[in-house]
Motif scaffolding. Structure first.
Motif, short mmCIF file in Angstrom:
data_model
loop_
_atom_site.label_atom_id
_atom_site.label_comp_id
_atom_site.label_asym_id
_atom_site.label_seq_id
_atom_site.Cartn_x
_atom_site.Cartn_y
_atom_site.Cartn_z
N THR A 2 -27.80 -21.63 15.73
CA THR A 2 -27.73 -20.84 14.50
C THR A 2 -27.46 -21.74 13.31
O THR A 2 -26.68 -22.70 13.37
CB THR A 2 -26.62 -19.80 14.61
N ALA A 154 -29.99 -10.56 16.08
CA ALA A 154 -28.86 -10.21 16.94
C ALA A 154 -29.27 -10.38 18.40
O ALA A 154 -30.23 -9.74 18.85
CB ALA A 154 -28.42 -8.77 16.68
N PRO A 155 -28.58 -11.24 19.16
CA PRO A 155 -28.98 -11.49 20.56
C PRO A 155 -29.00 -10.24 21.43
O PRO A 155 -29.82 -10.14 22.34
CB PRO A 155 -27.92 -12.50 21.04
N ASN A 156 -28.11 -9.28 21.17
CA ASN A 156 -28.01 -8.09 22.00
C ASN A 156 -28.60 -6.86 21.31
O ASN A 156 -28.15 -5.73 21.55
CB ASN A 156 -26.55 -7.83 22.37
N ILE A 165 -27.94 -9.58 12.31
CA ILE A 165 -26.49 -9.50 12.08
C ILE A 165 -26.20 -8.75 10.79
O ILE A 165 -25.23 -7.99 10.71
CB ILE A 165 -25.88 -10.91 12.04
N PRO A 240 -21.46 -5.14 23.09
CA PRO A 240 -22.42 -6.19 22.70
C PRO A 240 -22.59 -6.33 21.20
O PRO A 240 -22.86 -7.43 20.70
CB PRO A 240 -23.72 -5.74 23.37
N ASP A 243 -19.66 -8.51 20.06
CA ASP A 243 -19.88 -9.88 20.52
C ASP A 243 -20.86 -10.60 19.59
O ASP A 243 -20.63 -11.75 19.20
CB ASP A 243 -20.43 -9.88 21.95
N ASP A 244 -21.94 -9.94 19.24
CA ASP A 244 -22.92 -10.55 18.33
C ASP A 244 -22.30 -10.88 16.98
O ASP A 244 -22.51 -11.97 16.43
CB ASP A 244 -24.11 -9.60 18.12
N ASP A 247 -19.48 -13.75 17.37
CA ASP A 247 -20.10 -15.04 17.70
C ASP A 247 -20.81 -15.61 16.47
O ASP A 247 -20.80 -16.83 16.24
CB ASP A 247 -21.10 -14.87 18.84
N PHE A 248 -21.44 -14.74 15.70
CA PHE A 248 -22.13 -15.19 14.48
C PHE A 248 -21.14 -15.80 13.48
O PHE A 248 -21.44 -16.83 12.87
CB PHE A 248 -22.88 -14.03 13.83
#
Length: 597
Positions: A2, A154-156, A165, A240, A243-244, A247-248
């Protein structure tokens, strides 16, 4: 990898120290204020004092009361988690009376407390903490981060439905955000679940010493389960999504792990008793405490020191610190030995006397109505924090590895697995909370989301057990008892935001001494007699400032995220005074030749 948002460069030539205060930030067991000194050149908080400006006095007016009224009175300590106080008081009463709650009564109480965790954590996480990370706030404090969020997938996304995000941040915008409004609806559902079990929110009408007054029927538990499964489905998106988001933040702002970070000193008193093991006796407290569905424990530098409730009780110390009270060194000792014969310290809650001494706030001397609870390990008085509740609960439960709640929750020794059953539109889903590297603002918030799922999964098991009892014809929810002339007792549980204990002494059938210790005195405690700052103070001091605004427009978002990560109840009145950017002093840093101007 990222991309990284640009952080304003530090100026290395001077320091500019500015006094800033936020008072009040929140109200719980007093009015919380935070007073800081910030170095805007170095982008860092250099000093912090936490204050409480309201004296409550419950320990004073509890004296002489009928012990059977204790839970009704102490419930009023808080207008948010009053049921946690009521439950904890009932636990202390049960120990004093020598009474054991019938199994279905215990399951009802567990279902009520689990619903309270779901209700309170949801409204706090999504409608209060979430605002600190919403699109409108990030736009005002870190526009570079928002720009990066707009182009970060967003990964999830497949699990929660938000493509970027920035879409998550927009969904958290107060009142207008889609997820913000959805969370309010879920709070209503979980509050209904609570009232099905405990009659009224937030001051229960059906809890008593010896059990509960709720009528145990198939219908009442089915009504609860119907609502619970809607919440379970909701949580399959929530975990999730957070978490996204968190983590971002780490990736967008390198070094953000330092915001709100402090030494790992966590306390958890355990919660949700197992009726197959809990008899409420002090003599067996070590055993039934370890059978709780949230395992008690004290964590020092990431390691489990003890999960024994007797050890936890014996180590409690209440230090005056920088607080507005007189010492009780010359006062009566109520308890010299516990029921097992262990010596009890004068500074234990059983022996505390509350002697208020109002005075002017003085940060060099006394400055708060909050004392300094500490846990004595035989050498040091440790300033434990609760991490807002969930991070301590999950960390303790994970390390002990004792919990297996009907296959819905398992502690592994290094993590906690949470298995959410199949719901209307989503399959069975498993989440795993892993012990993090830090105890900081983001990990406290992340743990809250995972504990919401934990409480939901545990509640499925509790409802199944309650239904099994009813179908077997076991519908008693209360057991008779007599109030003793003399007794000492304690109740241990987890309030929503962390450790909660009630310590009671009965003489002549009346309360002679009573001290409730909720999480706020632990988290908001002040510098103790050894000069050790309390957790709020410690977490804010030296935290870096990532906000892009100058002192004239400063919102203090990184400080607010730190304080609110501890869940200091509802932030119902936030005001800030900057002193018009008053410069306290300017210091030239040493040159390369070692001299200074």
């Amino acid at each position: 990898m990222t991309e990284t948002a640009k952080r304003p460069a530090k100026e290395e030539t001077t320091q500019q120290l500015v006094d800033m205060s936020w008072d009040p930030i929140t109200r719980i067991v007093g009015s919380l204020g935070v007073y800081t000194t910030i170095d805007f050149k170095q982008k860092q908080v250099v000093q912090c004092h936490s204050t409480s400006s309201i004296f409550r006095g419950y320990s004073i007016f509890m004296k002489g009361k009928d012990p059977r009224d204790a839970h009704f009175i102490t419930s009023r300590i808080c207008g948010i988690c009053g049921d946690n106080h009521a439950a904890c008081s009932v636990y202390a009463q049960n120990m004093a009376y020598g009474v054991k709650t019938p199994p279905v009564g215990e399951w009802i109480l567990n279902l009520g407390e689990a619903a309270e965790y779901m209700f309170d954590h949801t409204i706090y996480q999504e409608n209060l903490v979430g605002v600190d990370y919403c699109e409108r706030m990030v736009r005002e404090t870190n526009p570079g981060v928002l720009e990066l969020a707009e182009r970060t997938e967003a990964p999830n996304a497949g699990a929660h439905g938000y493509r970027t995000i920035a879409d998550i941040m927009r969904a958290l915008n107060p009142l207008e955000g889609e997820f913000y409004r959805e969370a309010l609806q879920q709070s209503r559902v979980t509050r209904e679940m609570f009232t099905l079990m405990e009659g009224r929110h937030v001051h229960p009408s059906t809890l008593y010493g010896g059990g509960v007054g709720t009528h145990a029927t198939t219908q009442v538990f089915t009504d609860y389960l119907t609502r619970l499964m809607r919440y379970v489905e909701f949580m399959k998106r929530v975990v999730p999504m957070h978490d996204d988001l968190f983590d971002f933040i780490y990736e967008a702002l390198p070094g953000y792990e330092q915001v709100g970070q402090r030494r790992i000193l966590l306390g958890c008193w355990g919660a949700l008793n197992d009726p197959a093991h809990c008899d409420y006796s002090y003599e067996n407290m070590s055993q039934w405490g370890r059978k709780m569905f949230v395992t008690p424990g004290i964590i020092v530098d990431g390691q489990l020191v003890t999960n024994d409730l007797v050890d936890i009780n014996l180590g409690m110390r209440i230090l005056l610190g920088s607080s507005y009270y007189d010492d009780w060194n010359d006062q009566e000792m109520f308890v010299t030995r516990d029921p097992l014969g262990n010596p009890i310290d004068r500074r234990h809650p059983w022996n505390q006397h509350t002697l208020p001494r109002p005075q002017k706030r003085d940060f060099d001397n006394n400055y708060s109505w909050v004392m300094s609870p500490r846990w004595f390990d035989g050498t040091n008085h440790l300033p434990l924090d609760t991490g807002g509740g969930p991070i301590a609960r999950l960390w303790s439960t994970a390390l002990s590895g004792l919990v297996d709640i009907g296959g819905y929750v398992q502690a592994t020794g290094h993590s906690v697995r949470i298995n959410l059953p199949r719901t209307a539109t989503k399959p069975e889903t498993t989440f795993e909370w892993r012990i993090p590297q830090w105890s900081n603002a983001l990990e406290r918030n992340r743990a809250r989301t995972y504990f919401q799922a934990y409480a939901a999964a545990a509640a499925v098991h509790f409802a199944e057990q309650a239904l099994a009892e009813v179908r077997s014809g076991n519908t008693d929810t209360w057991a008779p008892f007599e109030v003793p002339d003399e007794a000492i007792s304690c109740g241990f549980t987890e309030a929503v935001r962390g450790v909660l204990s009630h310590h009671m002494v009965i003489r002549d059938g009346k309360i002679a001494n009573y001290h409730p210790y909720p999480p706020t005195p632990w988290n908001a405690s002040v510098r103790d007699v050894y000069g050790t700052p309390g957790p709020y103070e410690d977490a804010v001091q030296n935290t870096p400032i990532f906000e892009e605004n100058d002192p004239d427009n400063f919102k203090g978002i990184d400080i607010m995220r730190t304080i609110r990560s501890f869940d200091p109840c509802l932030p119902c009145g936030v005001h800030m005074y900057t002193g018009n950017g008053k410069t306290l002093r300017k210091l030239h840093t040493p040159t390369a030749f070692g001299d200074s101007a």
